[in-house]
Design an enzyme around this catalytic site. Sequence first.
Site, mmCIF file in Angstrom:
data_model
loop_
_atom_site.group_PDB
_atom_site.id
_atom_site.type_symbol
_atom_site.label_atom_id
_atom_site.label_comp_id
_atom_site.label_asym_id
_atom_site.label_seq_id
_atom_site.Cartn_x
_atom_site.Cartn_y
_atom_site.Cartn_z
ATOM 1 N N HIS A 27 0.780 -0.933 0.002
ATOM 2 C CA HIS A 27 0.063 0.012 -0.052
ATOM 3 C C HIS A 27 0.773 1.209 -0.002
ATOM 4 C CE1 HIS A 27 -3.566 2.435 1.722
ATOM 5 N NE2 HIS A 27 -2.545 3.267 1.855
ATOM 6 N N GLU A 28 1.958 1.234 1.072
ATOM 7 C CA GLU A 28 2.676 2.636 0.728
ATOM 8 C C GLU A 28 3.679 2.697 -0.274
ATOM 9 O OE1 GLU A 28 2.059 4.705 2.914
ATOM 10 O OE2 GLU A 28 0.767 3.344 4.300
ATOM 11 N N HIS A 30 1.602 4.418 -2.874
ATOM 12 C CA HIS A 30 1.787 5.696 -2.754
ATOM 13 C C HIS A 30 2.949 6.267 -3.386
ATOM 14 C CE1 HIS A 30 -2.082 6.645 -0.470
ATOM 15 N NE2 HIS A 30 -1.609 5.995 0.550
ATOM 16 N N GLU A 67 -6.346 6.663 -1.353
ATOM 17 C CA GLU A 67 -6.226 5.736 -0.586
ATOM 18 C C GLU A 67 -6.797 4.484 -1.244
ATOM 19 O OE1 GLU A 67 -4.667 5.464 2.494
ATOM 20 O OE2 GLU A 67 -3.987 7.440 1.979
#
Length: 362
Positions: free
Chosen positions: A137-138, A141, A188
Amino acid sequence: MTTDDENRPVRRRVTLTGISSRAWEHPADRGALSALRELRGFDDVVKTFFGMWNERGFRLQFLAGSIRVDHRQYPRVYQRFTEAAATLDVAELPELYVSQNPVINGQAIGLDRPFIVITTAAVEKLDDDELRAMLGHEIGHVRSGHAVYKTIMIILTNWATSLSWVPVGAIALRAIIAAMLEWWRKAELSADRAGLLAGQDPAASLRLLMKLAGGGDLSQIDTAAFLEQAAEFEGGGDLRDSLHKIGMIAWSTHPVPVARAAELRKWIDSGDYARILSGDYPRRDSDGDASVSEDVKAAAKSYKEDFSNSQDPLVGLVRRLGGGAADMAGSAAGRAMNWASDARRRSRGDNGDNGSEGTPDA
């Protein structure tokens, strides 16, 4: 003594060679990113200026007060990190830190050299598959460049505070900030998809969101019941609940966990996840050919579909009112067209009889 991770069979993951961040970006996120990237030079100025000062300060803060992860410190976390990066075909790993915090969380920080921070709660409460999803997930980003535009949002927020004594300026900036917060919530959802692609374990991604919502003891919670919560949050209650939800979400950077779980499930069910795993995804080397207008059209289509399919009581009311207005407009337009047609016939002397001639009305 063995752990659950040791008992769980090893899952084979597909390496997504050359995958572009466009593969996992939500249409509304991708449309906003494409538009922002058209502001030539602005993001470079932001990256240069804030990279020199704020980014250095942030990095020194975590270098001084957190644990930098590598093969010697938190080797388990480092292994999951390298696995997530390898699956997303990320060759250069950003720095990763573990910070003392009892709440499961993670964040990507920085502009020129972004780095990732996760909390000790994430290390302690997430199993290997859930941790891999969070780290993916990070990484998502970072690969999407979200940090640059989040910094722009922070700048605008500070401007809005400084200009709060100017009513018109503050209102305009707050409108922009509200729009950027809506974009960040979609960002997100994009990162959730990246986390799923990194781990390639839908159950683990859902468990991660469940743990974000209610702690780490999965023996006390159930996936089906959690998704039922998501459905009730989306469509339950009446107009009062809709207004409460607007108040909860409008100024938040993150969608609520049940909504994130529902959106991730919807993306899986759409077939996009399976298509990517089969090798059908955009490559980085074609990013320069991406069409801004097509991305914006896809964003508009996404919002339209969300509006059409939403079970929220307020959205349903707006749809009914809009449909009624459209019916009234259509009926009025039909009557106007009939009147115009009659007027044209009268002006030509056509009285409607079979072939007979008539005299035009005055």
